[in-house]
Design a protein around this motif. Structure first.
Motif, PDB file in Angstrom:
ATOM      1  N   PRO A 163      29.039  -4.344   2.165  1.00 20.11           N
ATOM      2  CA  PRO A 163      29.000  -5.364   1.098  1.00 20.11           C
ATOM      3  C   PRO A 163      28.995  -4.800  -0.309  1.00 20.11           C
ATOM      4  CG  PRO A 163      27.368  -5.828   2.783  1.00 20.11           C
ATOM      5  CD  PRO A 163      27.950  -4.504   3.124  1.00 20.11           C
ATOM      6  N   SER A 164      28.484  -3.603  -0.519  1.00 22.75           N
ATOM      7  CA  SER A 164      28.353  -3.174  -1.911  1.00 22.75           C
ATOM      8  C   SER A 164      29.260  -2.012  -2.261  1.00 22.75           C
ATOM      9  CB  SER A 164      26.905  -2.811  -2.210  1.00 22.75           C
ATOM     10  OG  SER A 164      26.472  -1.851  -1.311  1.00 22.75           O
ATOM     11  N   MET A 215      23.739  -8.642  -8.408  1.00 22.95           N
ATOM     12  CA  MET A 215      23.778  -9.030  -7.008  1.00 22.95           C
ATOM     13  C   MET A 215      23.465  -7.831  -6.112  1.00 22.95           C
ATOM     14  SD  MET A 215      26.516 -11.406  -5.139  1.00 22.95           S
ATOM     15  CE  MET A 215      27.819 -10.269  -4.805  1.00 22.95           C
ATOM     16  N   ASP A 216      23.916  -6.661  -6.516  1.00 23.71           N
ATOM     17  CA  ASP A 216      23.663  -5.491  -5.678  1.00 23.71           C
ATOM     18  C   ASP A 216      22.203  -5.074  -5.687  1.00 23.71           C
ATOM     19  OD1 ASP A 216      26.185  -5.368  -4.784  1.00 23.71           O
ATOM     20  OD2 ASP A 216      26.839  -3.701  -6.024  1.00 23.71           O
ATOM     21  N   VAL A 217      21.459  -5.432  -6.709  1.00 25.74           N
ATOM     22  CA  VAL A 217      20.029  -5.161  -6.636  1.00 25.74           C
ATOM     23  C   VAL A 217      19.267  -6.386  -6.134  1.00 25.74           C
ATOM     24  CG1 VAL A 217      20.062  -3.358  -8.361  1.00 25.74           C
ATOM     25  CG2 VAL A 217      19.557  -5.668  -9.051  1.00 25.74           C
ATOM     26  N   GLY A 218      19.991  -7.386  -5.628  1.00 24.42           N
ATOM     27  CA  GLY A 218      19.318  -8.448  -4.888  1.00 24.42           C
ATOM     28  C   GLY A 218      19.233  -9.795  -5.575  1.00 24.42           C
ATOM     29  N   ALA A 219      19.663  -9.914  -6.826  1.00 28.78           N
ATOM     30  CA  ALA A 219      19.579 -11.206  -7.501  1.00 28.78           C
ATOM     31  C   ALA A 219      20.945 -11.889  -7.429  1.00 28.78           C
ATOM     32  CB  ALA A 219      19.156 -11.026  -8.951  1.00 28.78           C
ATOM     33  N   PHE A 220      20.995 -13.012  -6.735  1.00 29.24           N
ATOM     34  CA  PHE A 220      22.274 -13.683  -6.525  1.00 29.24           C
ATOM     35  C   PHE A 220      22.668 -14.560  -7.703  1.00 29.24           C
ATOM     36  CE2 PHE A 220      21.256 -12.621  -2.246  1.00 29.24           C
ATOM     37  CZ  PHE A 220      22.480 -12.412  -1.673  1.00 29.24           C
ATOM     38  N   THR A 221      21.658 -15.199  -8.289  1.00 30.68           N
ATOM     39  CA  THR A 221      21.935 -16.250  -9.261  1.00 30.68           C
ATOM     40  C   THR A 221      22.796 -15.793 -10.440  1.00 30.68           C
ATOM     41  OG1 THR A 221      19.891 -17.251  -8.576  1.00 30.68           O
ATOM     42  CG2 THR A 221      20.822 -18.024 -10.628  1.00 30.68           C
ATOM     43  N   THR A 270      26.671 -15.964  -9.813  1.00 34.36           N
ATOM     44  CA  THR A 270      27.364 -17.255  -9.814  1.00 34.36           C
ATOM     45  C   THR A 270      27.453 -17.826 -11.224  1.00 34.36           C
ATOM     46  OG1 THR A 270      25.289 -18.269  -9.239  1.00 34.36           O
ATOM     47  CG2 THR A 270      26.825 -17.895  -7.458  1.00 34.36           C
ATOM     48  N   ILE A 314      18.040 -12.227 -16.466  1.00 34.41           N
ATOM     49  CA  ILE A 314      18.027 -11.023 -15.640  1.00 34.41           C
ATOM     50  C   ILE A 314      17.812  -9.743 -16.439  1.00 34.41           C
ATOM     51  CG2 ILE A 314      20.570 -10.812 -15.621  1.00 34.41           C
ATOM     52  CD1 ILE A 314      18.424 -10.188 -12.588  1.00 34.41           C
ATOM     53  N   PHE A 356      14.316  -5.941 -12.152  1.00 34.18           N
ATOM     54  CA  PHE A 356      15.671  -5.479 -12.459  1.00 34.18           C
ATOM     55  C   PHE A 356      15.612  -4.176 -13.256  1.00 34.18           C
ATOM     56  CE2 PHE A 356      19.665  -5.838 -14.980  1.00 34.18           C
ATOM     57  CZ  PHE A 356      20.546  -5.859 -13.919  1.00 34.18           C
ATOM     58  N   VAL A 363      23.465   2.221  -4.232  1.00 31.53           N
ATOM     59  CA  VAL A 363      24.111   0.929  -4.424  1.00 31.53           C
ATOM     60  C   VAL A 363      24.125   0.556  -5.904  1.00 31.53           C
ATOM     61  CG1 VAL A 363      23.879  -1.514  -3.934  1.00 31.53           C
ATOM     62  CG2 VAL A 363      23.550   0.139  -2.123  1.00 31.53           C
ATOM     63  N   MET A 413      21.839 -21.905  -8.952  1.00 30.72           N
ATOM     64  CA  MET A 413      22.988 -21.044  -9.173  1.00 30.72           C
ATOM     65  C   MET A 413      24.143 -21.779  -9.817  1.00 30.72           C
ATOM     66  SD  MET A 413      22.838 -19.177  -5.546  1.00 30.72           S
ATOM     67  CE  MET A 413      23.742 -17.690  -5.724  1.00 30.72           C
ATOM     68  N   ILE A 449      12.949 -12.534  -0.590  1.00 35.78           N
ATOM     69  CA  ILE A 449      13.161 -11.866  -1.876  1.00 35.78           C
ATOM     70  C   ILE A 449      11.944 -12.152  -2.732  1.00 35.78           C
ATOM     71  CG2 ILE A 449      14.442 -12.154  -4.045  1.00 35.78           C
ATOM     72  CD1 ILE A 449      16.979 -12.140  -2.478  1.00 35.78           C
ATOM     73  N   GLU A 499      21.101  -7.282   2.160  1.00 32.02           N
ATOM     74  CA  GLU A 499      22.511  -7.270   2.542  1.00 32.02           C
ATOM     75  C   GLU A 499      23.348  -6.324   1.706  1.00 32.02           C
ATOM     76  OE1 GLU A 499      21.168  -9.912   0.818  1.00 32.02           O
ATOM     77  OE2 GLU A 499      22.212  -8.858  -0.773  1.00 32.02           O
ATOM     78  N   SER A 500      22.926  -6.068   0.445  1.00 34.41           N
ATOM     79  CA  SER A 500      23.763  -5.174  -0.350  1.00 34.41           C
ATOM     80  C   SER A 500      23.520  -3.719   0.023  1.00 34.41           C
ATOM     81  CB  SER A 500      23.516  -5.394  -1.838  1.00 34.41           C
ATOM     82  OG  SER A 500      22.181  -5.117  -2.149  1.00 34.41           O
ATOM     83  N   TRP A 557      15.546 -17.218  -5.341  1.00 34.71           N
ATOM     84  CA  TRP A 557      16.820 -17.337  -6.049  1.00 34.71           C
ATOM     85  C   TRP A 557      16.716 -16.937  -7.504  1.00 34.71           C
ATOM     86  CZ3 TRP A 557      20.544 -17.202  -2.870  1.00 34.71           C
ATOM     87  CH2 TRP A 557      20.339 -17.704  -1.585  1.00 34.71           C
ATOM     88  N   THR A 558      15.581 -16.345  -7.874  1.00 32.28           N
ATOM     89  CA  THR A 558      15.429 -15.923  -9.262  1.00 32.28           C
ATOM     90  C   THR A 558      15.319 -14.410  -9.381  1.00 32.28           C
ATOM     91  OG1 THR A 558      14.177 -17.940  -9.565  1.00 32.28           O
ATOM     92  CG2 THR A 558      14.146 -16.386 -11.365  1.00 32.28           C
ATOM     93  N   LEU A 559      14.643 -13.797  -8.416  1.00 28.20           N
ATOM     94  CA  LEU A 559      14.261 -12.400  -8.603  1.00 28.20           C
ATOM     95  C   LEU A 559      15.196 -11.440  -7.885  1.00 28.20           C
ATOM     96  CD1 LEU A 559      10.431 -12.760  -8.104  1.00 28.20           C
ATOM     97  CD2 LEU A 559      11.666 -12.511 -10.228  1.00 28.20           C
ATOM     98  N   PRO A 560      15.355 -10.230  -8.426  1.00 26.02           N
ATOM     99  CA  PRO A 560      16.032  -9.167  -7.676  1.00 26.02           C
ATOM    100  C   PRO A 560      15.086  -8.575  -6.630  1.00 26.02           C
ATOM    101  CG  PRO A 560      15.974  -8.695 -10.038  1.00 26.02           C
ATOM    102  CD  PRO A 560      14.995  -9.771  -9.765  1.00 26.02           C
ATOM    103  N   ARG A 561      15.613  -7.616  -5.909  1.00 23.82           N
ATOM    104  CA  ARG A 561      14.872  -7.023  -4.798  1.00 23.82           C
ATOM    105  C   ARG A 561      14.223  -5.713  -5.230  1.00 23.82           C
ATOM    106  NH1 ARG A 561      19.157  -6.004  -1.906  1.00 23.82           N
ATOM    107  NH2 ARG A 561      19.212  -8.111  -1.113  1.00 23.82           N
TER     108      ARG A 561
END
Lengths: 558, 428
Positions: free
Chosen positions: A204-205, A307-313, A316, A377, A383, A543, B69, B241, B249-250, B336-340
């Motif tokens: 994926p990344s 997104m690669d560090v886990g934040a999807f929002t 988009t 972000i 982040f 990543v 989103m 998360i 997944e990444s 849906w707000t925070l990174p990992r």
């Protein structure tokens, strides 16, 4: 210092080693004997006042009886350019490797070896890079004959669909699939507690089809070897078989996130060969679409980084903004991704007042969204913790490995082609060159590379506002002959793409097709530093590192 | 025939034997059958509840995510897409159950059930309402800690049996993460256990009251902190998360469930979303007064009969569900707000921050319990201060949201005339 002065210096210093000064070329070149290449290269890099620390591009050219290697050098400190050429006999093309002097030469030389079969002596890892290890022949040689088949794959199917049985007879027995053994691998097999892991080609990344071979100790990486070439389409070979103007749509596919830059660079190269003056309005059109494209590309870069560090929002949200740019691009040229907008001598369509109005309205909206995105972000503690202090690249390393664009500037190197080697109408526009400022960690870490792109988008907005206002009336295309037949010459043109320097080295032999076209891309050079940076990083950092380089796989493989 | 006033399924079974069959439960030879029937009934009810909760909550999560989103989310199956979860379930049931050639097949098949039973086992001691609980065990909290460990075994099994390096990474990560985060969870629960003096979940709820200032979260500053620590650790335990490293997944493609497909894959997702309820239920019962109805004591509920009794049960369930949903919504928003986090940051968060802080909380609660008389004036003042503090946190959250909302609106006058509220800007 210009090329003639440097030639004088070199002749003084190496009376035996320097062969010729080719002044009649568009980029005057100095030809050096292979035996003296290392000394000359070292002198050029180390001598006070010359300081050629940056190897922009290394291209091989097949001259039929000879093979030629062309080095495009640049000095970041002094701001001057130089072209060096070395020739070797076609039968036994041996040229000393300069990978010890400029580290970026490592991958470039592997590519020249792969595609032209030039044997670089002293190179520590001269393997094929774009083509598979068991490929026969070197495709960019003029006498290259394609293999009739490669592992059962033939270039053409003479019987067409008739060869495939229909209906009756049930399933045809198929030969069992033969899995090939892994062709490349890290030179040292993992020992003891090391774990070998293939990240890619489908992951994926990896942002496309890339493979990273990892040796890990738990989560900590001890070695990463990038394996590229999965998307190699032989674009340089294609260019040799197409007319100059016919190659334009193919350049779109070099970098699908920044097609405009690819168009622009190609058009500029041919215009320099033909000595065409492009109308002012066309230049403005080009700058406008370039900057729109830069924003669109950086939106993807920063969004996918989040997104690669886990934040999807964030991703988009950026896609939503990019959608408007796509709409604008569609209004301008009818395409949303691969634009094919520019023409040699101008652009294909004019920018209408409706587009100007829509773009200006969107820019007002985008200013606010940028701030919102920062709150969403950029200032997020997790982040920052994930990106700051990760994979720090010093300015020296960045230059040595030939990084370019935002990746180079994030390490504090103040170098932007738009300002330092101005092209198009950039000199008339007011903008700042963004360099890394160690915003959250040390200079040249992943966060700097991220935030450089964020600030560059703000500068692009500035440029767009000025350009949309200052656009003069006039033609959008210069008078260009029907069949483009430049005089025999060669040219290296570069544009500042979203992923760094995009260079086109084009050799013409007076025919309607280019004799040789070499594309130098930002992603290719940034991939080459990953092996150097990776020891000690964690899997999750790798990543982030790949994302921070904004690698686009087709641009690496071409 | 006496009225049933028991607490859990065992007492219900005994009431049935005593009053419907007029037998002594200790001596009657068919007691075991009634017990078995009671257990089966409890299991079916809980399973039904889990399915009905975990399914729609996927839709809630996806729609919330869509809103956050700036997109739409599933809206095609049923009105506004509410039946999406059924469609997904059916699709996954019909899919081919792929098992990799080189996988350890028995373990590969077993793993989803281990994970599922680890999750499902917790429902034995989770109350739903005043008298709605499968078994009010004396060692409830201890049982809770023990049975959730089965999830770790399942995830590790899945990772190992897949014979994929990415799945193995996921499995190892989840083992490290879940085992580590059980420590702060146990300590945070210990804070509650100390305050109650019992390990029974119902006793913990009954030790609190219906009003916010009677909840454990407002008991003293240390329980207040312990609430947030428990919520954070529970998010880690539930692989959400910012702590979803086992399935990042990444990084890991999909982590421990990389090789799973069809129904087995669905079991992992099922566990994940059912975990949301467990997460919320544990936090609610420990700190937010559980099912307690404001102004109605548990004794009053027990003393009532007939439809009043049923009404109180339903009301208590509604209150409990509302509190849990609130927690679930917070967890969804965080996702849906925070990174990992990175894996070493995850570990240091646990061992360097959460564990010491929970230990301080335990010490603090012991101290407070020793020196502050329950129901005394100091106790009342502290409870009021903590309640106001909690209210302030919530108000701050809304002020912050309003600030962000207004900030854009004021700067961009065009937005003021929008009919839609915030996310979907009209594109110029």
């Amino acid at each position: 210092m210009d090329a003639r002065e440097i030639y004088g210096l070199l002749v003084q210093k190496f009376p035996e080693g320097i062969l010729e000064f080719k002044e009649n070329l568009l980029d005057p070149a100095i030809e050096v004997k292979p035996q003296a290449l290392i000394d000359v290269a070292f002198f050029l890099k180390a001598e006070q006042g010359l300081e050629f620390d940056y190897l922009r591009c290394l291209s091989g050219v097949d001259l039929k009886d000879q093979l030629e290697v062309v080095y495009q050098l640049h000095s970041i400190a002094k701001g001057h350019d130089l072209v060096i050429k070395v020739k070797a006999a076609a039968g036994d093309p041996v040229i000393p490797s300069v990978s010890g002097i400029w580290k970026t030469a490592n991958w470039h030389e592997r590519e020249a070896f792969d595609l032209l079969g030039i044997n670089f002596q002293g190179h520590d890892d001269l393997r094929r890079i774009l083509l598979p290890e068991d490929w026969i022949g070197h495709p960019l040689k003029k006498d290259y004959v394609p293999q009739p088949e490669y592992h059962g794959i033939t270039p053409d199917r003479p019987d067409g669909l008739d060869a495939i049985p229909i209906g009756e007879g049930g399933e045809q027995p198929r030969p069992p699939i033969q899995y090939l053994p892994a062709m490349h691998g890290p030179k040292d097999e993992p020992e003891g507690k090391l774990f070998h892991l293939n990240m890619g080609p489908h992951h994926p990344s990896t942002h496309g089809v890339l493979n990273f071979m990892l040796n890990t100790d738990g989560e900590v990486l001890s070695r990463v070897v990038p394996e590229v070439g999965y998307l190699h389409r032989g674009m340089e070979k294609l260019a040799e078989n197409l007319q100059y103007s016919g190659n334009m749509p193919y350049t779109d596919r070099i970098d699908y996130l920044g097609s405009m830059f690819c168009n622009h660079g190609w058009a500029m190269a041919i215009e320099r060969l033909l000595n065409i003056e492009v109308p002012k309005r066309a230049e403005y059109c080009r700058v406008i679409v370039d900057e729109l494209n830069r924003i669109a590309s950086h939106l993807i870069a920063t969004g996918s980084m989040a997104m690669d560090v886990g934040a999807f929002t964030p991703f988009t949200h950026w896609l939503r903004e990019r959608e408007t740019i796509n709409d604008i691009m569609e209004m301008i040229c009818g395409a949303r991704l691969t634009y094919n907008y520019m023409r040699i001598g101008g652009v294909s369509r004019d920018i209408s007042p409706a587009v100007v109005e829509k773009t200006l309205a969107w820019l007002d909206h985008f200013d606010i969204i940028m701030e919102e995105f920062d709150r969403l972000i950029s200032e997020n503690q997790i982040f920052i913790k994930r990106l700051a202090e990760i994979a720090v690249i010093s300015a020296e390393d960045a230059i040595d490995y030939g990084l370019s664009g935002p990746n180079l500037r994030a390490s504090g190197v103040d170098f932007d082609i738009r300002r330092d080697e101005p092209y198009s109408v950039y000199p008339e526009l007011d903008f700042d060159v963004i360099t890394g400022k160690a915003w959250k960690g040390s200079l040249g870490d992943c966060y700097d590379r991220y935030y450089c792109r964020m600030d560059e988008m703000r500068q692009s907005v500035r440029i767009l506002r000025q350009a949309l206002k200052a656009m003069p009336e006039g033609d959008i295309r210069a008078k260009v002959p029907k069949t483009i037949k430049p005089d025999p010459n060669e040219v290296y043109s570069r544009v500042e793409s979203a992923r760094g320097e995009l260079g086109y080295y084009v050799v013409s032999d007076g025919s309607p097709k280019p004799y040789r076209a070499k594309y130098r891309t930002g992603s290719f050079t940034s991939m080459s530093i990953i092996e150097h940076l990776s020891p000690g990083l964690m899997v999750a950092d790798l990543v982030a590192l790949i994302a921070s380089f904004d690698v686009v796989a087709p641009e690496v493989d071409r | 025939m006496d009225r049933w006033d028991g607490g859990d399924m065992k007492e219900l079974a005994e009431w049935v034997i005593r009053d419907l069959f007029s037998k002594n439960p200790d001596t009657w030879q068919y007691t075991w059958a009634i017990y078995l029937a009671g257990m089966a009934l409890a299991a079916v009810i809980c399973l039904g509840f889990v399915a009905v909760f975990a399914g729609p909550v996927t839709w809630v999560e996806r729609r919330t995510a869509g809103r956050i989103m700036s997109r739409i989310g599933p809206n095609r199956v049923g009105p506004q897409g509410v039946l999406q979860w059924l469609a997904d379930g059916i699709k996954n049931l019909l899919k081919e159950d792929l098992i990799p050639d080189d996988a350890d097949k028995p373990l590969f098949r077993l793993a989803p059930y281990l994970v599922f039973s680890g999750m499902f086992g917790t429902f034995v001691v989770l109350p739903f309402g005043a008298n709605l609980i499968a078994a009010d065990l004396d060692i409830g909290v201890l049982y809770l800690m023990a049975v959730t460990t089965l999830v770790v075994v399942g995830l590790l099994t899945a990772g190992w049996a897949s014979n994929s390096k990415w799945a193995l990474y996921g499995g190892i990560r989840s083992a490290a993460q879940l085992v580590s985060y059980e420590v702060p969870i146990a300590f945070a629960l210990l804070v509650v256990v100390i305050s109650t003096g019992s390990l029974s979940t119902q006793a913990i709820i009954k030790a609190q009251g219906g009003w916010p200032w009677q909840w454990f979260v407002a008991k003293n500053p240390f329980t207040f902190i312990a609430f947030f620590l428990l919520l954070t650790s529970a998010m880690a335990e539930g692989n959400r998360i910012p702590f979803d490293l086992p399935e990042a997944e990444s990084e890991l493609v999909a982590g421990y469930n990389t090789e799973y497909s069809g129904m087995r894959f669905l079991f992992f997702l099922f566990e994940e979303w059912a975990n949301l309820w467990i997460m919320g239920a544990i936090t609610t019962l420990c700190f937010l007064g559980g099912w307690q109805i404001p102004g109605v004591s548990p004794e009053k509920i027990s003393a009532s009969s007939g439809w009043t009794f049923v009404g109180w049960q339903l009301l208590s369930f509604a209150i409990f569900a509302a509190k849990v949903s609130w927690i679930v919504f917070i967890v969804i928003q965080a996702r849906w707000t925070l990174p990992r986090l990175r894996v070493d940051q995850l570990m240091s968060t646990c061992w360097k921050y959460l564990v010491p802080m929970t230990l301080v909380c335990i010490a603090g609660v012991l101290f407070m319990d020793l020196y502050i008389v329950q129901g005394g004036i100091t106790d009342k003042i502290i409870r009021w201060i903590m309640t106001l503090l909690g209210a302030a946190v919530i108000v701050l959250f809304f002020l912050r949201a309003r600030y962000n909302y207004k900030m854009d609106k004021d700067k961009y006058p065009g937005l003021r005339n929008e009919k839609m509220w915030y996310p979907p800007y009209r594109m110029p």
